[in-house]
Design an enzyme around this catalytic site. Structure first.
Site, PDB file in Angstrom:
ATOM      1  N   LYS A  13       0.837  -1.209   0.000  1.00  0.00           N
ATOM      2  CA  LYS A  13       0.000   0.000   0.000  1.00  0.00           C
ATOM      3  C   LYS A  13       0.870   1.258   0.000  1.00  0.00           C
ATOM      4  O   LYS A  13       0.682   2.162  -0.807  1.00  0.00           O
ATOM      5  CB  LYS A  13      -0.930   0.026   1.230  1.00  0.00           C
ATOM      6  CG  LYS A  13      -1.834  -1.176   1.359  1.00  0.00           C
ATOM      7  CD  LYS A  13      -2.719  -1.106   2.602  1.00  0.00           C
ATOM      8  CE  LYS A  13      -1.972  -1.148   3.917  1.00  0.00           C
ATOM      9  NZ  LYS A  13      -1.310  -2.433   4.217  1.00  0.00           N
ATOM     10  N   ARG A  88      -9.789   0.747   8.840  1.00  0.00           N
ATOM     11  CA  ARG A  88      -9.202  -0.522   9.228  1.00  0.00           C
ATOM     12  C   ARG A  88     -10.246  -1.500   9.754  1.00  0.00           C
ATOM     13  O   ARG A  88      -9.938  -2.636  10.048  1.00  0.00           O
ATOM     14  CB  ARG A  88      -8.259  -0.182  10.348  1.00  0.00           C
ATOM     15  CG  ARG A  88      -6.890  -0.729  10.509  1.00  0.00           C
ATOM     16  CD  ARG A  88      -6.109  -1.023   9.338  1.00  0.00           C
ATOM     17  NE  ARG A  88      -4.826  -1.486   9.768  1.00  0.00           N
ATOM     18  CZ  ARG A  88      -3.686  -0.853   9.529  1.00  0.00           C
ATOM     19  NH1 ARG A  88      -3.668   0.239   8.831  1.00  0.00           N
ATOM     20  NH2 ARG A  88      -2.569  -1.367   9.951  1.00  0.00           N
ATOM     21  N   ARG A 127      11.797  -5.358   5.079  1.00  0.00           N
ATOM     22  CA  ARG A 127      11.576  -3.933   4.797  1.00  0.00           C
ATOM     23  C   ARG A 127      12.555  -3.039   5.562  1.00  0.00           C
ATOM     24  O   ARG A 127      12.821  -3.242   6.745  1.00  0.00           O
ATOM     25  CB  ARG A 127      10.154  -3.540   5.195  1.00  0.00           C
ATOM     26  CG  ARG A 127       9.927  -2.020   5.121  1.00  0.00           C
ATOM     27  CD  ARG A 127       8.484  -1.622   5.208  1.00  0.00           C
ATOM     28  NE  ARG A 127       7.799  -2.203   6.348  1.00  0.00           N
ATOM     29  CZ  ARG A 127       6.485  -2.241   6.462  1.00  0.00           C
ATOM     30  NH1 ARG A 127       5.714  -1.755   5.509  1.00  0.00           N
ATOM     31  NH2 ARG A 127       5.931  -2.802   7.530  1.00  0.00           N
ATOM     32  N   ARG A 160      11.238  -1.065  11.037  1.00  0.00           N
ATOM     33  CA  ARG A 160      10.115  -0.705  11.899  1.00  0.00           C
ATOM     34  C   ARG A 160      10.038  -1.609  13.122  1.00  0.00           C
ATOM     35  O   ARG A 160      10.278  -2.816  13.017  1.00  0.00           O
ATOM     36  CB  ARG A 160       8.802  -0.792  11.100  1.00  0.00           C
ATOM     37  CG  ARG A 160       8.353   0.557  10.593  1.00  0.00           C
ATOM     38  CD  ARG A 160       7.241   0.474   9.603  1.00  0.00           C
ATOM     39  NE  ARG A 160       6.064  -0.264  10.058  1.00  0.00           N
ATOM     40  CZ  ARG A 160       4.936  -0.366   9.357  1.00  0.00           C
ATOM     41  NH1 ARG A 160       4.837   0.230   8.186  1.00  0.00           N
ATOM     42  NH2 ARG A 160       3.911  -1.051   9.816  1.00  0.00           N
ATOM     43  N   ARG A 171      -0.382  -8.886  13.411  1.00  0.00           N
ATOM     44  CA  ARG A 171      -0.938  -7.900  12.467  1.00  0.00           C
ATOM     45  C   ARG A 171      -1.716  -8.595  11.356  1.00  0.00           C
ATOM     46  O   ARG A 171      -2.768  -8.118  10.926  1.00  0.00           O
ATOM     47  CB  ARG A 171       0.187  -7.040  11.872  1.00  0.00           C
ATOM     48  CG  ARG A 171       0.705  -5.992  12.863  1.00  0.00           C
ATOM     49  CD  ARG A 171       2.084  -5.479  12.494  1.00  0.00           C
ATOM     50  NE  ARG A 171       2.147  -4.877  11.181  1.00  0.00           N
ATOM     51  CZ  ARG A 171       3.261  -4.778  10.455  1.00  0.00           C
ATOM     52  NH1 ARG A 171       4.405  -5.248  10.935  1.00  0.00           N
ATOM     53  NH2 ARG A 171       3.235  -4.211   9.274  1.00  0.00           N
TER      54      ARG A 171
HETATM   55  P1  AP5 Z   1       4.830  -1.600   1.967  1.00  0.00           P
HETATM   56  O1  AP5 Z   1       4.481  -0.776   0.779  1.00  0.00           O
HETATM   57  O2  AP5 Z   1       5.536  -0.965   3.106  1.00  0.00           O
HETATM   58  O3  AP5 Z   1       3.522  -2.392   2.478  1.00  0.00           O
HETATM   59  P2  AP5 Z   1       2.216  -1.846   3.212  1.00  0.00           P
HETATM   60  O4  AP5 Z   1       1.045  -2.472   2.528  1.00  0.00           O
HETATM   61  O5  AP5 Z   1       2.238  -0.357   3.300  1.00  0.00           O
HETATM   62  O6  AP5 Z   1       2.395  -2.559   4.610  1.00  0.00           O
HETATM   63  P3  AP5 Z   1       2.436  -1.954   6.089  1.00  0.00           P
HETATM   64  O7  AP5 Z   1       3.227  -2.902   6.930  1.00  0.00           O
HETATM   65  O8  AP5 Z   1       2.825  -0.521   6.111  1.00  0.00           O
HETATM   66  O9  AP5 Z   1       0.938  -2.077   6.457  1.00  0.00           O
HETATM   67  P4  AP5 Z   1       0.329  -2.143   7.850  1.00  0.00           P
HETATM   68  O10 AP5 Z   1      -1.089  -2.081   7.483  1.00  0.00           O
HETATM   69  O11 AP5 Z   1       0.723  -3.314   8.661  1.00  0.00           O
HETATM   70  O12 AP5 Z   1       0.995  -0.915   8.631  1.00  0.00           O
HETATM   71  P5  AP5 Z   1       0.488   0.536   9.012  1.00  0.00           P
HETATM   72  O13 AP5 Z   1       1.645   1.430   8.997  1.00  0.00           O
HETATM   73  O14 AP5 Z   1      -0.712   0.905   8.211  1.00  0.00           O
HETATM   74  O15 AP5 Z   1       5.715  -2.849   1.446  1.00  0.00           O
HETATM   75  C1  AP5 Z   1       6.257  -3.775   2.370  1.00  0.00           C
HETATM   76  C2  AP5 Z   1       7.615  -4.262   1.888  1.00  0.00           C
HETATM   77  O16 AP5 Z   1       7.439  -4.995   0.677  1.00  0.00           O
HETATM   78  C3  AP5 Z   1       8.617  -3.129   1.555  1.00  0.00           C
HETATM   79  O17 AP5 Z   1       9.916  -3.533   1.916  1.00  0.00           O
HETATM   80  C4  AP5 Z   1       8.508  -3.003   0.026  1.00  0.00           C
HETATM   81  O18 AP5 Z   1       9.738  -2.544  -0.541  1.00  0.00           O
HETATM   82  C5  AP5 Z   1       8.208  -4.444  -0.367  1.00  0.00           C
HETATM   83  N1  AP5 Z   1       7.429  -4.537  -1.607  1.00  0.00           N
HETATM   84  C6  AP5 Z   1       6.387  -3.760  -2.006  1.00  0.00           C
HETATM   85  N2  AP5 Z   1       5.911  -4.156  -3.185  1.00  0.00           N
HETATM   86  C7  AP5 Z   1       6.644  -5.246  -3.546  1.00  0.00           C
HETATM   87  C8  AP5 Z   1       6.643  -6.118  -4.675  1.00  0.00           C
HETATM   88  N3  AP5 Z   1       5.767  -5.949  -5.692  1.00  0.00           N
HETATM   89  N4  AP5 Z   1       7.527  -7.125  -4.705  1.00  0.00           N
HETATM   90  C9  AP5 Z   1       8.424  -7.316  -3.697  1.00  0.00           C
HETATM   91  N5  AP5 Z   1       8.487  -6.515  -2.609  1.00  0.00           N
HETATM   92  C10 AP5 Z   1       7.617  -5.488  -2.535  1.00  0.00           C
HETATM   93  O19 AP5 Z   1      -0.017   0.315  10.493  1.00  0.00           O
HETATM   94  C11 AP5 Z   1       0.891   0.049  11.556  1.00  0.00           C
HETATM   95  C12 AP5 Z   1       0.141   0.026  12.891  1.00  0.00           C
HETATM   96  O20 AP5 Z   1      -0.430   1.336  13.153  1.00  0.00           O
HETATM   97  C13 AP5 Z   1      -1.053  -0.933  12.977  1.00  0.00           C
HETATM   98  O21 AP5 Z   1      -0.650  -2.229  13.326  1.00  0.00           O
HETATM   99  C14 AP5 Z   1      -1.908  -0.245  14.056  1.00  0.00           C
HETATM  100  O22 AP5 Z   1      -1.393  -0.504  15.346  1.00  0.00           O
HETATM  101  C15 AP5 Z   1      -1.699   1.235  13.763  1.00  0.00           C
HETATM  102  N6  AP5 Z   1      -2.721   1.766  12.833  1.00  0.00           N
HETATM  103  C16 AP5 Z   1      -2.495   2.297  11.599  1.00  0.00           C
HETATM  104  N7  AP5 Z   1      -3.647   2.683  11.021  1.00  0.00           N
HETATM  105  C17 AP5 Z   1      -4.628   2.383  11.903  1.00  0.00           C
HETATM  106  C18 AP5 Z   1      -6.048   2.515  11.883  1.00  0.00           C
HETATM  107  N8  AP5 Z   1      -6.687   3.035  10.826  1.00  0.00           N
HETATM  108  N9  AP5 Z   1      -6.748   2.109  12.959  1.00  0.00           N
HETATM  109  C19 AP5 Z   1      -6.133   1.578  14.031  1.00  0.00           C
HETATM  110  N10 AP5 Z   1      -4.791   1.407  14.126  1.00  0.00           N
HETATM  111  C20 AP5 Z   1      -4.054   1.806  13.062  1.00  0.00           C
HETATM  112 MG    MG Z   2       2.444   1.044   4.883  1.00  0.00          MG
END
Ligand code: AP5
Ligand code: MG
Length: 214
Positions: A13, A88, A127, A160, A171
């Site tokens: 994402k 979410r 990552r 991270r 997660r």
């Molecule tokens: P990346 O693009 O970073 O993936 P992502 O989908 O953004 O994954 P996240 O881990 O950021 O999602 P998340 O939902 O767990 O975390 P968030 O920060 O939202 O890609 C991942 C890796 O893969 C990278 O190394 C990239 O280079 C690689 N990659 C990408 N595309 C690729 C491809 N095609 N091929 C190979 N490799 C590839 O949330 C974190 C925490 O915050 C949550 O757990 C929660 O505690 C809190 N939080 C956030 N939002 C909310 C909410 N709305 N409500 C409640 N709590 C929340």
């Molecule tokens: Mg992300």
């Protein structure tokens, strides 16, 4: 374009959002990034959020909804925005719909990036992110030229706190239980689009643009 990005942790994402910003000139609103900044700054919000994030649990809805409402009211969101990591769960999605309907500016699309579960663990444990410009790398798939150093700005790369295997497992479970049902939620509203998030980042981006412009 007012877009929601859906997808499991590690689906890409954030990676695709960064490319959408460049192409469409609209901001990315990542609740995860906003919360991580609050944690790094040691604000009261960050202190509250950290305990949930470290366990891989969702931060309470009231906290996150407040953040998003404030953010979408800012000037740079007038032309549209990309919501990454929000909503979410169904409660967040319903609140968002209500807020946007009251403004007369409903979502244009919800885009689901689908990646098989087996690929996600390696993406997340590998990552690395730049402290300076937030550019993302992956030690397995897309490493920086020099280990630990950003190609773009020479900033330091970090891992991270929640990208540890145990936290990642939690997660992924939270995603299945709370967030995956939103795919059906937006499908019923008739705004769901989806792409397979496997293959090269650029190829996926081409598919993303094609479905958004269809
Ligand atoms: P990346 O693009 O970073 O993936 P992502 O989908 O953004 O994954 P996240 O881990 O950021 O999602 P998340 O939902 O767990 O975390 P968030 O920060 O939202 O890609 C991942 C890796 O893969 C990278 O190394 C990239 O280079 C690689 N990659 C990408 N595309 C690729 C491809 N095609 N091929 C190979 N490799 C590839 O949330 C974190 C925490 O915050 C949550 O757990 C929660 O505690 C809190 N939080 C956030 N939002 C909310 C909410 N709305 N409500 C409640 N709590 C929340
Ligand atoms: Mg992300």
């Amino acid at each position: 374009m007012r877009l929601v990005l859906l997808g499991a942790p590690g689906a890409g994402k954030g990676t695709q959002a960064k490319k959408l910003i460049d192409k469409y000139g609209i901001p990315q609103i990542s609740t995860g990034d906003i919360l991580r900044k609050a944690v790094a700054d040691g604000t009261p919000l960050g202190k509250e959020a950290k305990s949930y994030m470290d366990k891989g649990e969702l931060v309470p809805d009231s906290v996150v909804i407040g953040l998003v409402k404030e953010r979408i009211a800012q000037d740079d969101c007038k032309k549209g925005y990309i919501l990454d990591g929000f909503p979410r769960n169904t409660a967040q999605a319903e609140t968002l719909d209500k807020v946007l309907n009251d403004l007369g500016m409903p979502l244009t699309a919800a885009l689901s990036v689908d990646v098989p579960k087996d690929d996600l663990m390696k993406r997340l444990t590998g990552r690395r992110t730049c402290k300076g410009c937030q550019q993302m790398y992956n030690i397995y798939f897309s490493p920086s030229k020099k280990e630990g150093v950003c190609d773009k700005c020479s900033g330091e790369l970090f891992q991270r706190d929640d990208d540890k295997e145990e936290t990642i497992k939690r997660r992924l479970d939270v995603y299945e239980a709370s967030t995956a049902p939103l795919i059906d939620y937006y499908n019923k509203k008739g705004i769901l689009k989806s792409v397979q998030g496997v293959g090269s980042i650029d190829d996926i981006f081409k598919k993303v643009c094609a479905v958004l412009e269809a």
